[in-house]
Each structure stands twice: as structure tokens, then as C-alpha cells.
Motif scaffolding. Structure first.
Motif, PDB file in Angstrom:
ATOM      1  N   GLU A   1       0.833  -1.205   0.000  1.00 31.82           N
ATOM      2  CA  GLU A   1       0.000   0.000   0.000  1.00 31.82           C
ATOM      3  C   GLU A   1       0.864   1.250   0.000  1.00 31.82           C
ATOM      4  O   GLU A   1       2.080   1.187   0.186  1.00 31.82           O
ATOM      5  CB  GLU A   1      -0.948  -0.002   1.204  1.00 31.82           C
ATOM      6  CG  GLU A   1      -1.985  -1.109   1.108  1.00 31.82           C
ATOM      7  CD  GLU A   1      -3.080  -0.970   2.145  1.00 31.82           C
ATOM      8  OE1 GLU A   1      -3.215   0.110   2.750  1.00 31.82           O
ATOM      9  OE2 GLU A   1      -3.809  -1.959   2.341  1.00 31.82           O
ATOM     10  N   SER A   2       0.218   2.383  -0.196  1.00 34.73           N
ATOM     11  CA  SER A   2       0.909   3.670  -0.280  1.00 34.73           C
ATOM     12  C   SER A   2       0.228   4.674   0.635  1.00 34.73           C
ATOM     13  O   SER A   2      -0.952   4.533   0.954  1.00 34.73           O
ATOM     14  CB  SER A   2       0.871   4.209  -1.712  1.00 34.73           C
ATOM     15  OG  SER A   2       1.408   3.284  -2.617  1.00 34.73           O
ATOM     16  N   ARG A   3       0.992   5.693   1.011  1.00 30.75           N
ATOM     17  CA  ARG A   3       0.443   6.784   1.815  1.00 30.75           C
ATOM     18  C   ARG A   3       0.914   8.113   1.248  1.00 30.75           C
ATOM     19  O   ARG A   3       2.049   8.237   0.801  1.00 30.75           O
ATOM     20  CB  ARG A   3       0.921   6.691   3.274  1.00 30.75           C
ATOM     21  CG  ARG A   3       0.401   5.487   4.027  1.00 30.75           C
ATOM     22  CD  ARG A   3      -1.090   5.600   4.311  1.00 30.75           C
ATOM     23  NE  ARG A   3      -1.582   4.492   5.108  1.00 30.75           N
ATOM     24  CZ  ARG A   3      -2.127   3.395   4.608  1.00 30.75           C
ATOM     25  NH1 ARG A   3      -2.240   3.238   3.313  1.00 30.75           N
ATOM     26  NH2 ARG A   3      -2.568   2.446   5.395  1.00 30.75           N
TER      27      ARG A   3
ATOM     28  N   GLU B   1      -4.959   5.383  -4.393  1.00 31.67           N
ATOM     29  CA  GLU B   1      -6.354   4.951  -4.542  1.00 31.67           C
ATOM     30  C   GLU B   1      -6.335   3.485  -4.948  1.00 31.67           C
ATOM     31  O   GLU B   1      -5.846   3.153  -6.035  1.00 31.67           O
ATOM     32  CB  GLU B   1      -7.057   5.813  -5.581  1.00 31.67           C
ATOM     33  CG  GLU B   1      -8.541   5.501  -5.685  1.00 31.67           C
ATOM     34  CD  GLU B   1      -9.237   6.405  -6.691  1.00 31.67           C
ATOM     35  OE1 GLU B   1      -9.224   7.632  -6.494  1.00 31.67           O
ATOM     36  OE2 GLU B   1      -9.760   5.869  -7.666  1.00 31.67           O
ATOM     37  N   ALA B   2      -6.846   2.660  -4.084  1.00 28.60           N
ATOM     38  CA  ALA B   2      -6.822   1.209  -4.292  1.00 28.60           C
ATOM     39  C   ALA B   2      -5.376   0.781  -4.553  1.00 28.60           C
ATOM     40  O   ALA B   2      -4.500   1.088  -3.769  1.00 28.60           O
ATOM     41  CB  ALA B   2      -7.771   0.813  -5.411  1.00 28.60           C
ATOM     42  N   ALA B   3      -5.128   0.083  -5.658  1.00 27.48           N
ATOM     43  CA  ALA B   3      -3.785  -0.446  -5.914  1.00 27.48           C
ATOM     44  C   ALA B   3      -2.959   0.458  -6.824  1.00 27.48           C
ATOM     45  O   ALA B   3      -1.940   0.038  -7.360  1.00 27.48           O
ATOM     46  CB  ALA B   3      -3.898  -1.829  -6.540  1.00 27.48           C
ATOM     47  N   GLU B   4      -3.378   1.715  -6.992  1.00 30.41           N
ATOM     48  CA  GLU B   4      -2.619   2.606  -7.868  1.00 30.41           C
ATOM     49  C   GLU B   4      -2.600   4.005  -7.285  1.00 30.41           C
ATOM     50  O   GLU B   4      -3.198   4.271  -6.240  1.00 30.41           O
ATOM     51  CB  GLU B   4      -3.224   2.609  -9.271  1.00 30.41           C
ATOM     52  CG  GLU B   4      -4.652   3.076  -9.288  1.00 30.41           C
ATOM     53  CD  GLU B   4      -5.330   2.836 -10.637  1.00 30.41           C
ATOM     54  OE1 GLU B   4      -4.768   2.124 -11.484  1.00 30.41           O
ATOM     55  OE2 GLU B   4      -6.423   3.362 -10.822  1.00 30.41           O
ATOM     56  N   LEU B   5      -1.887   4.875  -7.972  1.00 29.52           N
ATOM     57  CA  LEU B   5      -1.863   6.290  -7.608  1.00 29.52           C
ATOM     58  C   LEU B   5      -2.678   7.018  -8.666  1.00 29.52           C
ATOM     59  O   LEU B   5      -2.485   6.794  -9.854  1.00 29.52           O
ATOM     60  CB  LEU B   5      -0.420   6.805  -7.576  1.00 29.52           C
ATOM     61  CG  LEU B   5       0.553   5.997  -6.722  1.00 29.52           C
ATOM     62  CD1 LEU B   5       1.963   6.554  -6.839  1.00 29.52           C
ATOM     63  CD2 LEU B   5       0.093   5.959  -5.266  1.00 29.52           C
ATOM     64  N   ARG B   6      -3.575   7.891  -8.246  1.00 29.58           N
ATOM     65  CA  ARG B   6      -4.492   8.534  -9.185  1.00 29.58           C
ATOM     66  C   ARG B   6      -4.459  10.050  -9.001  1.00 29.58           C
ATOM     67  O   ARG B   6      -4.456  10.541  -7.876  1.00 29.58           O
ATOM     68  CB  ARG B   6      -5.912   8.026  -8.972  1.00 29.58           C
ATOM     69  CG  ARG B   6      -6.956   8.705  -9.866  1.00 29.58           C
ATOM     70  CD  ARG B   6      -8.312   8.055  -9.719  1.00 29.58           C
ATOM     71  NE  ARG B   6      -8.304   6.698 -10.215  1.00 29.58           N
ATOM     72  CZ  ARG B   6      -8.514   6.368 -11.494  1.00 29.58           C
ATOM     73  NH1 ARG B   6      -8.753   7.298 -12.381  1.00 29.58           N
ATOM     74  NH2 ARG B   6      -8.490   5.111 -11.859  1.00 29.58           N
TER      75      ARG B   6
END
Ligand code: FES
Length: 138
Positions: A56-58, A94-99
Motif C-alpha cells: 500500500e501507499s500513503r 487509490e486502491a492499488a494505484e496512484l491517481r
């Protein structure tokens, strides 16, 4: 006040409102990245690994810089400028990507690569290291 004056005032007001709406629509942005990563203090942690599940990302900030930190494995992380390479809006996990919320570009959270446009350049990588569970700029 004449009827003509009132009509002109209404048109001018509508034009300003429309322009304002357009600006708001692209709000949250800064200049598109020139491809170089921001310079960050090497002793100030960007994130704590324990706060980011693997995969995941933050979105974080360091001073004025908006940054995405992605935890790629148990003890590794990568970081990217969150400034969209299209027109400078702030990219979000956002979910499994960066948007990007402005025009919908998506980016790979592990590499920063642009996956769908209109952005076609990757998010600039920010070199990081992990020490004692902290993600720090390198
Ligand atoms: S500013 Fe990000 S897609 Fe346009």
C-alpha cells in the motif's frame, strides 16, 4: 444603474465565476514536475513502515513537499513526488494505484510510471532508505 450596465455586470460576474470554477477544477496543484525530485532533509522521516501495510501507499508531506511513500515489501519502501507530471495536481493513493484527481492519470505505486494519461511522464522518484522502521530521504 442601466439595464445594459446590469447585463454587462452579470456577464462579467459569470465569466469570473466560470474562470474560478476552472481554476478550482485544477486546484490542489502546483507546477508540473520538471522530473527532478525535491530536496528533503535526510534526517526527517517521511513515514513509519508500520503505518503502511505491505503493497500500500500513503500520501505524506515534508515541509512544502507532497510525497507518496509506497511499501514494496516487509522492509523496503519507495517514494515519489506527488506532483502530477501532467499539470501539477496532487496525486493520491487509490486502491492499488496512484491517481490524479484532476484529469484521471494513474501511476504505478512501485515505480511511479504513468499507467494512463493524460500524464505520460513518471512521477519523480525520491531516493529513500529504511532505518529502524523509518523511511528517510537518502
Ligand atoms: S494534472 Fe494530473 S492528470 Fe492532469
Amino acid at each position: 444603474m442601466t439595464a445594459e450596465h446590469t447585463r454587462r455586470t452579470a456577464i462579467a460576474t459569470a465569466a469570473v465565476a466560470t474562470g474560478g470554477t476552472l481554476l478550482v477544477g485544477c486546484g490542489g496543484g502546483s507546477s508540473p514536475s520538471d522530473g527532478s525530485p525535491p530536496r528533503l532533509p535526510a534526517d526527517r522521516p517521511l513515514a513509519t513502515l508500520a503505518d503502511i501495510p505491505v503493497g500500500e501507499s500513503r500520501a505524506v508531506t515534508s515541509g512544502e513537499e507532497n510525497i507518496i511513500v509506497s511499501r514494496t515489501a516487509e522492509a523496503t519502501a519507495v517514494a515519489f513526488s506527488a506532483v502530477c507530471t501532467h499539470q501539477g495536481c496532487k496525486v493520491q493513493p487509490e486502491a492499488a494505484e496512484l491517481r490524479c484527481p484532476c484529469h484521471g492519470s494513474t501511476f504505478d505505486p512501485r515505480t511511479g510510471e504513468a499507467l494512463s494519461g493524460p500524464a505520460n511522464a513518471p512521477l519523480p522518484e525520491i531516493p529513500v532508505r529504511v532505518e529502524n522502521g523509518q523511511v528517510l530521504p537518502s
